[in-house]
Design a protein around this motif. Structure first.
Motif, PDB file in Angstrom:
ATOM      1  N   LEU A  71       0.841  -1.191   0.000  1.00  0.00           N
ATOM      2  CA  LEU A  71       0.000   0.000   0.000  1.00  0.00           C
ATOM      3  C   LEU A  71       0.876   1.241   0.000  1.00  0.00           C
ATOM      4  O   LEU A  71       2.015   1.196   0.453  1.00  0.00           O
ATOM      5  CB  LEU A  71      -0.885   0.025   1.251  1.00  0.00           C
ATOM      6  CG  LEU A  71      -1.637  -1.253   1.619  1.00  0.00           C
ATOM      7  CD1 LEU A  71      -2.375  -1.066   2.933  1.00  0.00           C
ATOM      8  CD2 LEU A  71      -2.585  -1.665   0.527  1.00  0.00           C
ATOM      9  N   CYS A  72       0.320   2.350  -0.485  1.00  0.00           N
ATOM     10  CA  CYS A  72       1.043   3.610  -0.390  1.00  0.00           C
ATOM     11  C   CYS A  72       0.064   4.771  -0.243  1.00  0.00           C
ATOM     12  O   CYS A  72      -1.118   4.638  -0.552  1.00  0.00           O
ATOM     13  CB  CYS A  72       1.963   3.830  -1.587  1.00  0.00           C
ATOM     14  SG  CYS A  72       1.136   4.258  -3.118  1.00  0.00           S
ATOM     15  N   SER A  73       0.594   5.876   0.248  1.00  0.00           N
ATOM     16  CA  SER A  73      -0.124   7.157   0.315  1.00  0.00           C
ATOM     17  C   SER A  73      -1.408   7.103   1.138  1.00  0.00           C
ATOM     18  O   SER A  73      -2.419   7.683   0.745  1.00  0.00           O
ATOM     19  CB  SER A  73      -0.443   7.668  -1.096  1.00  0.00           C
ATOM     20  OG  SER A  73       0.713   7.710  -1.886  1.00  0.00           O
ATOM     21  N   ILE A  74      -1.371   6.414   2.291  1.00  0.00           N
ATOM     22  CA  ILE A  74      -2.585   6.385   3.117  1.00  0.00           C
ATOM     23  C   ILE A  74      -2.716   7.694   3.891  1.00  0.00           C
ATOM     24  O   ILE A  74      -1.721   8.298   4.274  1.00  0.00           O
ATOM     25  CB  ILE A  74      -2.618   5.162   4.077  1.00  0.00           C
ATOM     26  CG1 ILE A  74      -1.484   5.210   5.101  1.00  0.00           C
ATOM     27  CG2 ILE A  74      -2.617   3.867   3.294  1.00  0.00           C
ATOM     28  CD1 ILE A  74      -1.581   4.140   6.173  1.00  0.00           C
ATOM     29  N   ASN A  75      -3.955   8.117   4.096  1.00  0.00           N
ATOM     30  CA  ASN A  75      -4.188   9.361   4.843  1.00  0.00           C
ATOM     31  C   ASN A  75      -4.281   9.065   6.339  1.00  0.00           C
ATOM     32  O   ASN A  75      -4.192   7.922   6.779  1.00  0.00           O
ATOM     33  CB  ASN A  75      -5.427  10.092   4.314  1.00  0.00           C
ATOM     34  CG  ASN A  75      -6.721   9.365   4.637  1.00  0.00           C
ATOM     35  OD1 ASN A  75      -6.796   8.496   5.509  1.00  0.00           O
ATOM     36  ND2 ASN A  75      -7.774   9.712   3.928  1.00  0.00           N
ATOM     37  N   GLU A  76      -4.480  10.097   7.112  1.00  0.00           N
ATOM     38  CA  GLU A  76      -4.505   9.986   8.573  1.00  0.00           C
ATOM     39  C   GLU A  76      -5.617   9.057   9.064  1.00  0.00           C
ATOM     40  O   GLU A  76      -5.401   8.208   9.922  1.00  0.00           O
ATOM     41  CB  GLU A  76      -4.681  11.392   9.167  1.00  0.00           C
ATOM     42  CG  GLU A  76      -4.585  11.459  10.670  1.00  0.00           C
ATOM     43  CD  GLU A  76      -3.173  11.300  11.226  1.00  0.00           C
ATOM     44  OE1 GLU A  76      -3.037  11.241  12.445  1.00  0.00           O
ATOM     45  OE2 GLU A  76      -2.217  11.216  10.424  1.00  0.00           O
ATOM     46  N   PRO A  95       5.190   5.588   2.037  1.00  0.00           N
ATOM     47  CA  PRO A  95       4.649   6.951   2.107  1.00  0.00           C
ATOM     48  C   PRO A  95       4.083   7.438   0.774  1.00  0.00           C
ATOM     49  O   PRO A  95       3.127   8.210   0.752  1.00  0.00           O
ATOM     50  CB  PRO A  95       5.854   7.804   2.518  1.00  0.00           C
ATOM     51  CG  PRO A  95       6.831   6.848   3.126  1.00  0.00           C
ATOM     52  CD  PRO A  95       6.588   5.531   2.456  1.00  0.00           C
ATOM     53  N   SER A  96       4.673   6.983  -0.349  1.00  0.00           N
ATOM     54  CA  SER A  96       4.214   7.435  -1.663  1.00  0.00           C
ATOM     55  C   SER A  96       4.562   6.391  -2.715  1.00  0.00           C
ATOM     56  O   SER A  96       5.369   5.497  -2.480  1.00  0.00           O
ATOM     57  CB  SER A  96       4.889   8.759  -2.035  1.00  0.00           C
ATOM     58  OG  SER A  96       6.277   8.534  -2.229  1.00  0.00           O
ATOM     59  N   GLN A  97       3.970   6.555  -3.897  1.00  0.00           N
ATOM     60  CA  GLN A  97       4.262   5.652  -5.009  1.00  0.00           C
ATOM     61  C   GLN A  97       5.714   5.822  -5.452  1.00  0.00           C
ATOM     62  O   GLN A  97       6.367   4.857  -5.839  1.00  0.00           O
ATOM     63  CB  GLN A  97       3.293   5.910  -6.165  1.00  0.00           C
ATOM     64  CG  GLN A  97       3.221   4.756  -7.131  1.00  0.00           C
ATOM     65  CD  GLN A  97       2.067   4.881  -8.116  1.00  0.00           C
ATOM     66  OE1 GLN A  97       1.041   5.479  -7.817  1.00  0.00           O
ATOM     67  NE2 GLN A  97       2.226   4.317  -9.288  1.00  0.00           N
ATOM     68  N   GLU A  98       6.233   7.039  -5.370  1.00  0.00           N
ATOM     69  CA  GLU A  98       7.626   7.299  -5.756  1.00  0.00           C
ATOM     70  C   GLU A  98       8.585   6.509  -4.863  1.00  0.00           C
ATOM     71  O   GLU A  98       9.545   5.921  -5.344  1.00  0.00           O
ATOM     72  CB  GLU A  98       7.949   8.798  -5.654  1.00  0.00           C
ATOM     73  CG  GLU A  98       7.246   9.659  -6.691  1.00  0.00           C
ATOM     74  CD  GLU A  98       5.749   9.859  -6.401  1.00  0.00           C
ATOM     75  OE1 GLU A  98       5.344   9.901  -5.213  1.00  0.00           O
ATOM     76  OE2 GLU A  98       4.978   9.949  -7.375  1.00  0.00           O
TER      77      GLU A  98
END
Length: 108
Positions: A71-76, A95-98
């Motif tokens: 998984l990536c880029s999950i919010n709070e 933290p991110s797809q990058e």
């Protein structure tokens, strides 16, 4: 390696209403033979227990097929749900797809 990675970009709410479509996406991806499935949560605003259940089911289904789910880029809100249920220990979360892509490139 990169062609064996399939990205699912979710958006809006991941709830009972949308989890059926999500499960269908997972089935389709499995049939195409991906080795890694990256679920991008960048545009997800809310996830409830039904959405979490769909994720866990996808995790088990993919693992049985020797495919990794990350998984990536999950919010709070999603991060808190994961922490309360200890799912942050189960899923690999970037933290991110990058950042995922950087780790992937370093493994090749």
């Amino acid at each position: 390696m990169r062609e064996q990675v399939k990205v699912i970009k979710l958006s809006g709410n991941l709830t009972a209403t949308t989890s059926q479509e999500f499960r269908q996406n997972i089935t389709d991806i499995l049939e195409r033979g991906a080795k890694i499935v990256l679920i991008d949560f960048q545009d997800v605003t809310f996830m409830d227990s039904s959405g979490l259940g769909a994720l866990v089911l996808a995790f088990k289904t993919l693992r049985a097929a020797d495919t990794q789910l990350v998984l990536c880029s999950i919010n709070e809100q999603v991060r808190i749900l994961f922490e309360l249920t200890n799912m942050d220990k189960v899923f690999e979360i970037f933290p991110s797809q990058e950042e995922f892509n950087q780790v992937l490139v370093s493994k090749i």
